[in-house]
Design a protein around this motif. Structure first.
Motif, mmCIF file in Angstrom:
data_model
loop_
_atom_site.group_PDB
_atom_site.id
_atom_site.type_symbol
_atom_site.label_atom_id
_atom_site.label_comp_id
_atom_site.label_asym_id
_atom_site.label_seq_id
_atom_site.Cartn_x
_atom_site.Cartn_y
_atom_site.Cartn_z
ATOM 1 N N TYR A 82 83.753 -35.923 49.299
ATOM 2 C CA TYR A 82 83.834 -35.014 50.434
ATOM 3 C C TYR A 82 83.186 -33.675 50.089
ATOM 4 O O TYR A 82 83.246 -33.229 48.939
ATOM 5 C CB TYR A 82 85.297 -34.792 50.826
ATOM 6 N N GLY A 83 82.585 -33.038 51.073
ATOM 7 C CA GLY A 83 81.981 -31.741 50.818
ATOM 8 C C GLY A 83 80.952 -31.360 51.860
ATOM 9 O O GLY A 83 80.923 -31.895 52.973
ATOM 10 N N SER A 84 80.075 -30.441 51.498
ATOM 11 C CA SER A 84 79.041 -29.917 52.380
ATOM 12 C C SER A 84 77.961 -30.964 52.625
ATOM 13 O O SER A 84 78.050 -32.100 52.150
ATOM 14 C CB SER A 84 78.416 -28.669 51.751
ATOM 15 N N VAL A 85 76.922 -30.586 53.336
ATOM 16 C CA VAL A 85 75.834 -31.520 53.617
ATOM 17 C C VAL A 85 75.157 -31.994 52.346
ATOM 18 O O VAL A 85 74.461 -33.021 52.342
ATOM 19 C CB VAL A 85 74.781 -30.877 54.550
ATOM 20 N N ASP A 86 75.362 -31.284 51.238
ATOM 21 C CA ASP A 86 74.744 -31.659 49.966
ATOM 22 C C ASP A 86 75.245 -32.989 49.431
ATOM 23 O O ASP A 86 74.597 -33.606 48.584
ATOM 24 C CB ASP A 86 74.997 -30.575 48.912
#
Length: 388
Positions: A82-86
């Motif tokens: 899970y996380g940012s678009v990165d």
């Protein structure tokens, strides 16, 4: 409306064979062979990620057949944390999902983004999400290329569209629509409206079902005033059209970015007037129904403010966030029958899909599409098309 590939989990699954008696010498040989094989595997390079359907509880159909040439692997966007678009990664060797008895395999032509997509990627509902890694995507439009043994109506070659997750927040599929293929239950799909292309159709399912269910739950009736917060978005634009055109009656509509200022940018208002939105000069002080995609937007408690300007006996429908009475919140349940019911209005042009002008985004630009929808500035739907 509105209301996971850098780490993976290795699972060892036992194979069930018939039992055989082994002599002690055979058993020793077996142990040595197994140990040698294990050392070789541990010393060899790590193979590329393969997404498999471990999270799907029901068995795949043993009778699903196809006259189409379906590969064993496909291109897809995947995230393993899970996380940012990165965290979004392109993978050209993801396993094509198996097809269960009540499912069809769809060759994806187009897909669309919804706020739930990036909230899921951020881990907002990880407790009820399917296991990582995940191929994102709810909305899909494409062609049926394989059918399960219990599929009754759809057949190979049918052009379909739908929301592939019956419950958006409860165990959504590990294999989403941002891929070349996705497996979907027949009951969640409908035939694509004949007058719409795949890009237009892909932007409809979750949003139009949310608009329809929200209005139904509000108990709306003829001649009532409606305030649509987020009216230029995917759901809001369809609420406006459904309420004003499906019922063929002139209704009073308004869009506001804030219930306090009642201000909307000229650009968005120009888009909304094309859908039948009334001028602010005609705005009432109180409304019979308020449709709000987000009870907390830009730091403001819009749900609370909405409750103050709804008429007695009226309804405030909220997709995400906290809300106080008489407001209520719901999460849409996907249903192909709803799409079938609305198809005539789409085919007649009474209700039209609204695709953001920055799109459709190419399949290689999925990261950019995610970044754009997270700005909350999209008009209509953010669509990915074509998907190879």
């Amino acid at each position: 409306m509105e209301p996971i590939l850098s780490s993976t989990t290795l699972q060892l699954r036992p194979h069930h064979h018939h039992r055989h008696s082994l002599s002690s010498s055979s058993l020793s040989t077996l142990k040595l062979t197994t140990a040698r094989s294990l050392r070789q595997k541990l010393s060899s390079p790590v193979s590329p990620l393969r997404v498999s359907a471990n999270s799907q509880a029901a068995p795949a159909s043993t009778e699903a057949k196809s006259t189409y040439s379906v590969p064993s692997q496909m291109k897809a966007w995947v995230y393993g944390e899970y996380g940012s678009v990165d965290v979004l990664k392109f993978d050209s060797s993801v396993s094509v999902p198996p097809v269960k008895d009540d499912q069809v395999l769809v060759k994806v032509a187009a897909a669309a983004l919804n706020p739930v997509d990036f909230k899921r990627r951020l881990g907002k509902f990880k407790a009820t999400d399917s296991p990582l890694p995940t191929v994102p995507g709810y909305d899909v439009a494409g062609v049926v290329v394989k059918v399960g043994s219990q599929v009754k109506s759809l057949k190979e070659g049918d052009e379909v569209y739908g929301n592939i997750n019956e419950k958006a927040l409860e165990g959504p599929k590990q294999f989403g629509s941002f891929a070349e293929y996705t497996a979907v239950e027949e009951k969640l799909l409908a035939l694509k409206p004949k007058n719409l292309d795949f890009a237009q159709a892909a932007g409809l399912p979750l949003a139009i079902q949310t608009a329809y269910e929200g209005l139904e739950r509000s108990g709306f009736s003829d001649g009532k005033s409606v305030l649509v917060l987020g009216g230029a978005g995917g759901v809001g634009s369809l609420v406006i059209q459904h309420y004003a055109r499906v019922n063929s009656i002139l209704y009073q509509f308004a869009f506001a970015s804030s219930l306090v200022s009642n201000v909307v940018s000229p650009f968005y208002f120009a888009s909304l007037t094309l859908l039948g939105v009334s001028s602010y000069a005609n705005m009432p002080l109180y409304f019979s129904y308020i449709i709000n995609r987000n009870a907390s937007y830009l730091g403001e408690r819009q749900g609370d403010k909405a409750a103050k300007v709804v008429k007695e006996g009226g309804s405030v429908v909220v997709l995400t966030g906290a809300v106080i009475p008489p407001g209520f919140r719901f999460v849409v349940t996907a249903n192909g029958a709803v799409l079938e019911k609305l198809n005539p209005f789409l085919e007649s042009g009474k209700v039209k899909p609204v695709v953001d002008s920055k799109g459709p985004f190419q399949f290689a630009k999925v990261v950019e599409a995610f970044s754009y929808i997270e700005t909350n500035r999209a008009t209509g739907k953010v669509v990915i098309h074509p998907i190879p």
